[in-house]
Enzyme design. Sequence first.
Site, PDB file in Angstrom:
ATOM      1  N   LYS A 204       0.824  -1.224   0.000  1.00 10.11           N
ATOM      2  CA  LYS A 204       0.000   0.000   0.000  1.00 10.11           C
ATOM      3  C   LYS A 204       0.851   1.264   0.000  1.00 10.11           C
ATOM      4  O   LYS A 204       2.037   1.238   0.313  1.00 10.11           O
ATOM      5  CB  LYS A 204      -0.997  -0.047   1.168  1.00 10.11           C
ATOM      6  CG  LYS A 204      -2.091  -1.089   0.871  1.00 10.11           C
ATOM      7  CD  LYS A 204      -3.273  -1.023   1.778  1.00 10.11           C
ATOM      8  CE  LYS A 204      -4.299  -2.081   1.321  1.00 10.11           C
ATOM      9  NZ  LYS A 204      -5.393  -2.257   2.263  1.00 10.11           N
ATOM     10  N   ARG A 239      -3.818 -10.131   4.595  1.00 13.96           N
ATOM     11  CA  ARG A 239      -4.141 -10.168   3.159  1.00 13.96           C
ATOM     12  C   ARG A 239      -2.911  -9.644   2.412  1.00 13.96           C
ATOM     13  O   ARG A 239      -2.548  -8.487   2.589  1.00 13.96           O
ATOM     14  CB  ARG A 239      -5.360  -9.281   2.898  1.00 13.96           C
ATOM     15  CG  ARG A 239      -5.842  -9.248   1.465  1.00 13.96           C
ATOM     16  CD  ARG A 239      -7.048  -8.309   1.336  1.00 13.96           C
ATOM     17  NE  ARG A 239      -7.557  -8.300  -0.025  1.00 13.96           N
ATOM     18  CZ  ARG A 239      -7.051  -7.534  -0.983  1.00 13.96           C
ATOM     19  NH1 ARG A 239      -6.032  -6.732  -0.746  1.00 13.96           N
ATOM     20  NH2 ARG A 239      -7.574  -7.569  -2.214  1.00 13.96           N
TER      21      ARG A 239
HETATM   22  C1  9MG Z   1      -9.955  -5.450  -1.407  1.00  7.77           C
HETATM   23  N1  9MG Z   1      -9.018  -4.961  -0.422  1.00  7.77           N
HETATM   24  C2  9MG Z   1      -7.918  -4.188  -0.638  1.00  7.77           C
HETATM   25  N2  9MG Z   1      -7.296  -3.937   0.515  1.00  7.77           N
HETATM   26  C3  9MG Z   1      -8.005  -4.564   1.480  1.00  7.77           C
HETATM   27  C4  9MG Z   1      -7.877  -4.674   2.875  1.00  7.77           C
HETATM   28  O1  9MG Z   1      -6.913  -4.064   3.535  1.00  7.77           O
HETATM   29  N3  9MG Z   1      -8.786  -5.402   3.551  1.00  7.77           N
HETATM   30  C5  9MG Z   1      -9.808  -6.023   2.888  1.00  7.77           C
HETATM   31  N4  9MG Z   1     -10.687  -6.725   3.631  1.00  7.77           N
HETATM   32  N5  9MG Z   1      -9.983  -5.943   1.567  1.00  7.77           N
HETATM   33  C6  9MG Z   1      -9.093  -5.226   0.891  1.00  7.77           C
END
Ligand code: 9MG
Length: 261
Positions: A204, A239
């Site tokens: 990010k 994730r």
């Molecule tokens: C789709 N998406 C992109 N970043 C995310 C994040 O940090 N959490 C979740 N649940 N979905 C995300």
Amino acid sequence: MGVLNVTPDSFSDGGDFVDRAAAVERGLEMLRNGADVIDVGGESTRPGADPVPEDEELRRVVPVIKALRERSAARISIDSFKPAVARAAVEAGADIWNDVRALQEPGALETAAELGVPVILMHMSGSPKTMQDKPQYEDVVGEVCDFLTERADLAMAAGVTADSIWLDPGIGFGKTLDHNLALMRDLDQVIRLGYPVLFGASRKRFIAAIDDGAHEMERLGGSLAAAMRAAQAGAAMVRVHDVRMTMQALKVQAAIKRGKS
Ligand code: 9MG
């Protein structure tokens, strides 16, 4: 959780179409590398991203979910805020609904209750198109916790069972660098809400804000540091794009904690 973005900028055949076979292969590779869940999304949620019509999103994700389901028993999540997409994805074999809008779309609460699958409620301020235009909070951690508690309560009132609910602070979704850092430092406050927490910081932009504008593909170090922080604080799942290296970092962190192999 391995990220599988089924969008033309991720898997293009050179034109506007998604190369589905390549996307499925990437998903299977992430499973071989240790992912427990593959998160399939057909609409970008990056800051500034344009919305994608429902029929196009369905065209992107449903065949990929079907193909993954045929070739693996692993859990698949659908990354979408649209109830009709979540429904079609679950019919195609998805097991989890990852909703960056925390069931705020019309009909989403009822759909989640009907589908009966685990649902991830994420905090986002605004929409991807505008969320980074001067996000403001008095107390970002408190406000995110209040929002997530309220969404969980509304989900349960609509018939979603408590043990189906996951929470996610939504790193990067309508937050400045300082907001993101406060949420990562105080992640235990989100965890204390009592639901399993999913945490996503992989690649990010806040990493580039700390490290001299690092390009998206040069953010592995920052992504790992954030994932390790989340695991240490007690997040149930992270994730990530780089499954193999994240698994390695998690294994080393766990071994250090044990103090033996
Ligand atoms: C789709 N998406 C992109 N970043 C995310 C994040 O940090 N959490 C979740 N649940 N979905 C995300």
